[in-house]
Motif scaffolding. Structure first.
Motif, PDB file in Angstrom:
ATOM      1  N   ARG A  51       0.855  -1.190   0.000  1.00 49.71           N
ATOM      2  CA  ARG A  51       0.000   0.000   0.000  1.00 49.71           C
ATOM      3  C   ARG A  51       0.891   1.242   0.000  1.00 49.71           C
ATOM      4  N   ARG A  52       0.523   2.212  -0.822  1.00 46.17           N
ATOM      5  CA  ARG A  52       1.270   3.472  -0.910  1.00 46.17           C
ATOM      6  C   ARG A  52       0.315   4.642  -0.771  1.00 46.17           C
ATOM      7  N   ARG A  53       0.880   5.733  -0.307  1.00 51.89           N
ATOM      8  CA  ARG A  53       0.148   6.999  -0.224  1.00 51.89           C
ATOM      9  C   ARG A  53       0.901   8.031  -1.039  1.00 51.89           C
ATOM     10  N   PHE A  54       0.162   8.727  -1.880  1.00 52.61           N
ATOM     11  CA  PHE A  54       0.713   9.806  -2.701  1.00 52.61           C
ATOM     12  C   PHE A  54       0.043  11.102  -2.268  1.00 52.61           C
ATOM     13  N   LEU A  84       2.932   2.546   2.955  1.00 54.57           N
ATOM     14  CA  LEU A  84       2.117   2.522   4.166  1.00 54.57           C
ATOM     15  C   LEU A  84       2.291   1.250   4.980  1.00 54.57           C
ATOM     16  N   ASP A  85       2.704   0.165   4.349  1.00 53.38           N
ATOM     17  CA  ASP A  85       2.827  -1.106   5.051  1.00 53.38           C
ATOM     18  C   ASP A  85       4.096  -1.128   5.894  1.00 53.38           C
ATOM     19  N   PRO A  86       3.962  -1.250   7.223  1.00 58.17           N
ATOM     20  CA  PRO A  86       5.155  -1.291   8.079  1.00 58.17           C
ATOM     21  C   PRO A  86       6.027  -2.489   7.731  1.00 58.17           C
ATOM     22  N   GLY A  87       7.305  -2.246   7.615  1.00 56.93           N
ATOM     23  CA  GLY A  87       8.249  -3.327   7.338  1.00 56.93           C
ATOM     24  C   GLY A  87       8.330  -3.760   5.889  1.00 56.93           C
ATOM     25  N   ALA A  88       7.525  -3.178   5.016  1.00 55.80           N
ATOM     26  CA  ALA A  88       7.571  -3.552   3.600  1.00 55.80           C
ATOM     27  C   ALA A  88       8.817  -2.954   2.953  1.00 55.80           C
TER      28      ALA A  88
END
Length: 180
Positions: free
Chosen positions: A145-148, A165-169
């Motif tokens: 998941r990403r936020r722009f 947005l994904d922790p640890g990704a």
């Protein structure tokens, strides 16, 4: 026989009605029109595709500098510089899923499920990035998941930031430097 409400009970019911949100007043953040969401998604996807392609040795990709505008959406100068650094790093990084293994031969990145919301002059697009990197007879796939972040000035929209947005990704198409 219908019994009248006791006065204390009626007061509680009336107080609860006053505290309940009105159907006419919404505290929700306005969702952006579908055509604008698609426009922002295309701009963000193009931004990510360039990084994925940088991992493919000898790919027929555009060797020019990062675009400063995609489908009418401007890319901020700081993001253009960040993108150029990321592409340079990815081009020189080990281009295989495992050290010494077969090199990546193809890349495909797309964004799905984009939802854009506007708060004042800011627009935030959240979407799931799906990246497929092919090598030899196999492939590596990732979904993150990403936020722009975008800024709207009149009719002009400018992309000013992006992050995972994904922790640890650790997306394969992200530079090792987390300074974005």
């Amino acid at each position: 026989m219908v019994r009248p409400w006791p006065r204390a009970g009626l007061a509680v019911v009336l107080a609860a009605c006053l505290l309940a949100p009105s159907s006419g007043v919404r505290g929700e953040t306005p969702v952006v029109e579908d055509y604008v969401t698609r426009q922002l998604t295309v701009a963000a996807s193009t931004y990510l595709e360039r990084r994925s392609e940088a991992l493919v040795r000898g790919a027929d990709r555009d060797r020019r500098t990062a675009p400063t505008e995609v489908l009418g959406v401007r890319i901020s100068p700081s993001l253009v510089r960040t993108q150029e650094k990321a592409v340079q790093e990815l081009e020189t990084r080990n281009r295989a899923p495992v050290e010494g293994g077969p090199a990546y031969t193809g890349a495909r990145t797309r964004l799905d499920g984009g939802r854009a919301v506007r708060t004042g002059d800011r627009i935030t697009l959240e979407a799931v990035e799906h990246t497929e990197m092919r090598y030899g007879s196999g492939k590596v796939t990732q979904s993150v998941r990403r936020r722009f972040e975008f800024r709207a000035t009149g009719e002009q929209i400018t992309m000013v930031g992006e992050r995972v947005l994904d922790p640890g990704a650790h997306p394969v198409n992200d530079p090792l430097d987390e300074g974005r």
